[in-house]
Design a protein around this motif. Sequence first.
Motif, PDB file in Angstrom:
ATOM      1  N   TYR A 110       0.983 -28.141  33.502  1.00 21.04           N
ATOM      2  CA  TYR A 110       0.484 -29.458  33.885  1.00 21.04           C
ATOM      3  C   TYR A 110      -0.110 -30.226  32.691  1.00 21.04           C
ATOM      4  O   TYR A 110      -0.550 -29.629  31.708  1.00 21.04           O
ATOM      5  CB  TYR A 110      -0.637 -29.312  34.924  1.00 21.04           C
ATOM      6  N   ASP A 111      -0.154 -31.540  32.844  1.00 18.75           N
ATOM      7  CA  ASP A 111      -0.963 -32.420  31.988  1.00 18.75           C
ATOM      8  C   ASP A 111      -0.669 -32.309  30.501  1.00 18.75           C
ATOM      9  O   ASP A 111      -1.568 -32.052  29.690  1.00 18.75           O
ATOM     10  CB  ASP A 111      -2.463 -32.145  32.221  1.00 18.75           C
ATOM     11  N   ASN A 112       0.572 -32.504  30.156  1.00 20.89           N
ATOM     12  CA  ASN A 112       0.945 -32.542  28.742  1.00 20.89           C
ATOM     13  C   ASN A 112       0.841 -33.985  28.269  1.00 20.89           C
ATOM     14  O   ASN A 112       1.441 -34.883  28.870  1.00 20.89           O
ATOM     15  CB  ASN A 112       2.373 -32.035  28.572  1.00 20.89           C
ATOM     16  N   ARG A 113       0.079 -34.199  27.215  1.00 20.52           N
ATOM     17  CA  ARG A 113      -0.064 -35.571  26.697  1.00 20.52           C
ATOM     18  C   ARG A 113       0.892 -35.784  25.530  1.00 20.52           C
ATOM     19  O   ARG A 113       0.764 -35.152  24.487  1.00 20.52           O
ATOM     20  CB  ARG A 113      -1.503 -35.860  26.256  1.00 20.52           C
ATOM     21  N   TRP A 114       1.861 -36.634  25.775  1.00 20.88           N
ATOM     22  CA  TRP A 114       2.892 -36.926  24.779  1.00 20.88           C
ATOM     23  C   TRP A 114       2.614 -38.261  24.114  1.00 20.88           C
ATOM     24  O   TRP A 114       2.137 -39.184  24.767  1.00 20.88           O
ATOM     25  CB  TRP A 114       4.273 -37.013  25.450  1.00 20.88           C
ATOM     26  N   TRP A 163       2.182 -33.938  20.706  1.00 19.12           N
ATOM     27  CA  TRP A 163       1.741 -33.312  21.946  1.00 19.12           C
ATOM     28  C   TRP A 163       0.253 -33.039  21.800  1.00 19.12           C
ATOM     29  O   TRP A 163      -0.155 -32.466  20.784  1.00 19.12           O
ATOM     30  CB  TRP A 163       2.513 -32.001  22.159  1.00 19.12           C
ATOM     31  N   ASP A 164      -0.537 -33.501  22.766  1.00 19.49           N
ATOM     32  CA  ASP A 164      -1.966 -33.280  22.731  1.00 19.49           C
ATOM     33  C   ASP A 164      -2.580 -33.819  21.428  1.00 19.49           C
ATOM     34  O   ASP A 164      -3.473 -33.195  20.848  1.00 19.49           O
ATOM     35  CB  ASP A 164      -2.229 -31.765  22.866  1.00 19.49           C
ATOM     36  N   GLY A 165      -2.045 -34.936  20.965  1.00 15.59           N
ATOM     37  CA  GLY A 165      -2.589 -35.598  19.780  1.00 15.59           C
ATOM     38  C   GLY A 165      -2.169 -35.008  18.446  1.00 15.59           C
ATOM     39  O   GLY A 165      -2.575 -35.513  17.396  1.00 15.59           O
ATOM     40  N   LYS A 166      -1.370 -33.949  18.478  1.00 18.50           N
ATOM     41  CA  LYS A 166      -0.945 -33.312  17.224  1.00 18.50           C
ATOM     42  C   LYS A 166       0.582 -33.383  17.095  1.00 18.50           C
ATOM     43  O   LYS A 166       1.281 -33.382  18.115  1.00 18.50           O
ATOM     44  CB  LYS A 166      -1.379 -31.842  17.198  1.00 18.50           C
TER      45      LYS A 166
END
Length: 224
Positions: A110-114, A163-166
Motif C-alpha cells: 500500500y501507499d507507494n509515493r511516486w 519512490w518515497d522521495g528518493k
Amino acid sequence: MSDDDYKPGLIGQIKDKLISSKQQWAKDGRLLTGEASSRERNRLPPGQRLVRDWPVLDLGVQPNILLDRWQLTVGGLVGNPVKLDWNAFLDLPQSDSISDIHCVTAWSRYDNRWTGVLASDLLKLVKPKAEARHIVFQSYDGYATNVTLQMFSAADVLLAHSWDGKPLTREHGGPVRIIMPQYYLWKSAKWVKHIAFLDRDAPGYWEVRGYHNTGDPWKEDRYG
Ligand SMILES: Nc1nc2c(c(=O)[nH]1)N[C@H]1C(S)=C(S)[C@@H](COP(=O)(O)O)O[C@H]1N2
Ligand SMILES: [Mo]
C-alpha cells in the motif's frame, strides 16, 4: 520481443526456471480464489496478501543505464514523436501520486509515493492520433508489456523516477518505470526505453506466456 533482443553486457542471466514456473502457474490457474471482491468492501484484491517490504521481480537482468546515456522515445501513431534525454524528461511537468501495487505473485503493497511525469501530461505532449488505441512499453532489458490507450489515460498512471522521495533504484526499474496502479504490476514496465502507440494490440512478454491481456486485480485477471 524474442530472446534475441537480450543484448550481451547486461548483468545476470535470464531466469529460465522462474520463467517456466510462472508459465506453469498460468496453465494451472494457481492462486485463483474464485471470490468476487469489490473495492468498497476491501482494499486488498482477492487472493492477495499485504507485504511491508518490496519484492524485486525481473527476468534475471537489471540493466544499468547511466543518466547521461538514458533516453526515452515515444513514437508510432502520435502527432509529435519525442526523444527525451534526462534533462528534457525532468523539464516536463512533475507530479506526485500515491497508489497501491498488486503483483500477480499475490503480494500487495500500500501507499507507494511516486514522483514523475503523469501519463496525462505525456499524452498532451505527444498528441496520439485518432487511430491510436493500443500502447506497448519496451524496456532496456528486452521486456515489453501492452496496455490500451484508455488504460494509460487514467489519472493515476505515471512515468516514475522516484519512490518515497528518493530516486527509483535500479532493481525497481530506475531511472524510469511506468506505474499502472489499477493493474497487476507486470504492466508497470521497469527501465522503460520506448513507448509505441499502435492501432492494434501487441501482447508483451508475459501476455504471450499465459498471463492475462488486461490484468485487473479486482477481477482476478491473472491468466488468460
Ligand atoms: N523491464 C521490465 N519490467 C518489468 C519486469 C521485467 O522483468 N522487466 N517484470 C514485471 C513484473 S512480472 C513485476 S511483478 C514487476 C516487479 O516490479 P518490482 O521488482 O519493482 O517489484 O515489474 C514488472 N516490470
Ligand atoms: Mo510479476
